[in-house]
Design a protein around this motif. Structure first.
Motif, PDB file in Angstrom:
ATOM      1  N   MET A 127       0.831  -1.206   0.000  1.00 26.40           N
ATOM      2  CA  MET A 127       0.000   0.000   0.000  1.00 26.40           C
ATOM      3  C   MET A 127       0.862   1.251   0.000  1.00 26.40           C
ATOM      4  SD  MET A 127      -3.003  -1.146  -0.297  1.00 26.40           S
ATOM      5  CE  MET A 127      -2.275  -2.575  -1.125  1.00 26.40           C
ATOM      6  N   TRP A 128       1.939   1.232   0.753  1.00 28.04           N
ATOM      7  CA  TRP A 128       2.850   2.393   0.756  1.00 28.04           C
ATOM      8  C   TRP A 128       3.481   2.580  -0.618  1.00 28.04           C
ATOM      9  CZ3 TRP A 128       0.711   4.293   4.504  1.00 28.04           C
ATOM     10  CH2 TRP A 128       0.721   3.829   5.812  1.00 28.04           C
ATOM     11  N   THR A 129       3.729   1.474  -1.331  1.00 30.45           N
ATOM     12  CA  THR A 129       4.309   1.567  -2.680  1.00 30.45           C
ATOM     13  C   THR A 129       3.281   2.069  -3.686  1.00 30.45           C
ATOM     14  OG1 THR A 129       5.830  -0.258  -2.201  1.00 30.45           O
ATOM     15  CG2 THR A 129       5.437   0.265  -4.518  1.00 30.45           C
ATOM     16  N   LEU A 130       2.046   1.540  -3.596  1.00 32.80           N
ATOM     17  CA  LEU A 130       0.993   1.964  -4.515  1.00 32.80           C
ATOM     18  C   LEU A 130       0.590   3.414  -4.278  1.00 32.80           C
ATOM     19  CD1 LEU A 130      -1.616  -0.957  -4.750  1.00 32.80           C
ATOM     20  CD2 LEU A 130      -0.357   0.078  -6.647  1.00 32.80           C
ATOM     21  N   ASP A 137      -4.014   9.671 -11.510  1.00 32.89           N
ATOM     22  CA  ASP A 137      -3.308   8.777 -10.595  1.00 32.89           C
ATOM     23  C   ASP A 137      -4.214   7.639 -10.136  1.00 32.89           C
ATOM     24  OD1 ASP A 137      -0.866  10.005 -10.661  1.00 32.89           O
ATOM     25  OD2 ASP A 137      -1.144  11.139  -8.812  1.00 32.89           O
ATOM     26  N   ILE A 138      -5.452   7.982  -9.783  1.00 31.46           N
ATOM     27  CA  ILE A 138      -6.388   6.971  -9.313  1.00 31.46           C
ATOM     28  C   ILE A 138      -6.632   5.921 -10.394  1.00 31.46           C
ATOM     29  CG2 ILE A 138      -8.775   6.542  -8.618  1.00 31.46           C
ATOM     30  CD1 ILE A 138      -7.194   7.861  -6.407  1.00 31.46           C
ATOM     31  N   PHE A 139      -6.859   6.366 -11.617  1.00 29.42           N
ATOM     32  CA  PHE A 139      -7.142   5.421 -12.691  1.00 29.42           C
ATOM     33  C   PHE A 139      -5.900   4.597 -13.053  1.00 29.42           C
ATOM     34  CE2 PHE A 139     -11.178   7.435 -14.728  1.00 29.42           C
ATOM     35  CZ  PHE A 139     -11.846   7.185 -13.540  1.00 29.42           C
ATOM     36  N   ARG A 140      -4.729   5.206 -12.935  1.00 27.62           N
ATOM     37  CA  ARG A 140      -3.496   4.437 -13.176  1.00 27.62           C
ATOM     38  C   ARG A 140      -3.378   3.299 -12.159  1.00 27.62           C
ATOM     39  NH1 ARG A 140       0.824   4.559 -10.413  1.00 27.62           N
ATOM     40  NH2 ARG A 140       0.325   6.566  -9.432  1.00 27.62           N
ATOM     41  N   ILE A 141      -3.700   3.594 -10.914  1.00 25.42           N
ATOM     42  CA  ILE A 141      -3.635   2.569  -9.872  1.00 25.42           C
ATOM     43  C   ILE A 141      -4.675   1.482 -10.118  1.00 25.42           C
ATOM     44  CG2 ILE A 141      -4.023   2.166  -7.402  1.00 25.42           C
ATOM     45  CD1 ILE A 141      -2.789   5.029  -6.997  1.00 25.42           C
ATOM     46  N   VAL A 142      -5.863   1.870 -10.556  1.00 17.42           N
ATOM     47  CA  VAL A 142      -6.903   0.887 -10.873  1.00 17.42           C
ATOM     48  C   VAL A 142      -6.414  -0.064 -11.968  1.00 17.42           C
ATOM     49  CG1 VAL A 142      -9.215   0.574 -11.841  1.00 17.42           C
ATOM     50  CG2 VAL A 142      -8.820   2.324 -10.100  1.00 17.42           C
ATOM     51  N   ALA A 143      -5.761   0.484 -12.983  1.00 21.73           N
ATOM     52  CA  ALA A 143      -5.222  -0.358 -14.056  1.00 21.73           C
ATOM     53  C   ALA A 143      -4.154  -1.304 -13.524  1.00 21.73           C
ATOM     54  CB  ALA A 143      -4.655   0.523 -15.167  1.00 21.73           C
ATOM     55  N   GLU A 144      -3.316  -0.820 -12.620  1.00 21.45           N
ATOM     56  CA  GLU A 144      -2.286  -1.672 -12.017  1.00 21.45           C
ATOM     57  C   GLU A 144      -2.911  -2.802 -11.209  1.00 21.45           C
ATOM     58  OE1 GLU A 144       0.557   0.562  -9.765  1.00 21.45           O
ATOM     59  OE2 GLU A 144       1.053   1.883 -11.436  1.00 21.45           O
ATOM     60  N   LEU A 145      -3.990  -2.503 -10.517  1.00 14.91           N
ATOM     61  CA  LEU A 145      -4.672  -3.531  -9.733  1.00 14.91           C
ATOM     62  C   LEU A 145      -5.220  -4.617 -10.641  1.00 14.91           C
ATOM     63  CD1 LEU A 145      -6.584  -1.269  -7.184  1.00 14.91           C
ATOM     64  CD2 LEU A 145      -4.601  -2.715  -6.714  1.00 14.91           C
TER      65      LEU A 145
END
Length: 242
Positions: A120-123, A175-183
């Motif tokens: 979580m700290w990395t994401l 940023d939020i959508f980039r993280i969603v794609a990573e998930l």
């Protein structure tokens, strides 16, 4: 093709005599992003609430091949489902780190609990910088990140997001959508309710359009982006350049 992770059939949600969701059927494949589009009042949030079990509903619900209609919210979380509500519902008088630890409460004894917190700290590096800060003092974008990270601490197979970009600046939304794609790339399935139809369809694999509580259109996200009805209602008038 693999069996759906989530299967919803004939779902109905009522508030008294008002039927907010009527006869809705959707599926979410493993490792896919599925978006639900529609105007305000279409029943999108009610649909997520019914899937999570916080709203009473009629119809059939199956998760990982097992029926879940009678399962309590807590059991659905333990099974691998988690909802990030539109209002985020953080513990505002607790620190960022304590919010995350509460999110992983059920998994504290697991061997990968510490690794999950580190991830979580990395994401969300902004959260790491503010790990001792009270959640109520965070910006809107940081609160959304914390709500997502807290949900991810439970180790979900299916993450449901209700309007994650609402009220946020464009750079934060990116940023939020980039993280969603990573998930999604890491194997987490996503069920996304989103007001920003263009961004949602660029991110998603499949989409449903909900109007007046019913599904009026569905298909691969790439096809929906080209559908004249979707363009007119949600994406704006097609420009001459396209």
């Amino acid at each position: 093709m693999s069996a759906p992770l989530l299967s919803v059939a004939g779902l109905c949600v009522s508030y008294g005599r008002v039927e907010a969701v009527r006869d809705v059927s959707i599926t979410v494949a493993p490792g896919a992003i599925v978006t639900i589009l529609g105007p305000n009042g279409a029943g999108k949030t009610s649909l997520l609430g019914a899937v999570m079990g916080v709203l009473r509903s009629r119809g059939t619900l199956a998760f990982a091949g097992a029926p879940i209609e009678r399962r309590a919210v807590e059991r659905r979380v333990a099974d691998g489902m988690c909802l990030v509500p539109e209002k985020r519902e953080l513990f505002v008088t607790m620190s960022v780190e304590d919010n995350l630890r509460l999110g992983g409460f059920r998994r504290r004894a697991s061997s990968d609990y510490g690794a999950t917190l580190d991830r979580m700290w990395t994401l969300f590096p902004r959260l790491k910088e503010r790990r001792a800060q009270m959640a109520g003092t965070l910006s809107g974008g940081e609160r959304q990140m914390l709500a997502m990270a807290r949900a991810l601490m439970s180790g979900p197979k299916l993450l449901m997001l209700d309007e994650p970009s609402l009220g946020l600046a464009p750079l934060i939304v990116r940023d939020i959508f980039r993280i969603v794609a990573e998930l999604r790339d890491s194997g987490v399935s996503i069920l996304l309710v989103e007001q920003n139809a263009r961004a949602a369809l660029e991110l998603a694999d499949y989409g449903y359009v909900l109007e007046n509580g019913s599904v009026v259109l569905e298909g691969p996200a790439a096809a929906l982006r080209q559908d004249e009805r979707v363009i007119a209602a949600y994406l704006g008038i097609r420009s001459v350049a396209t």
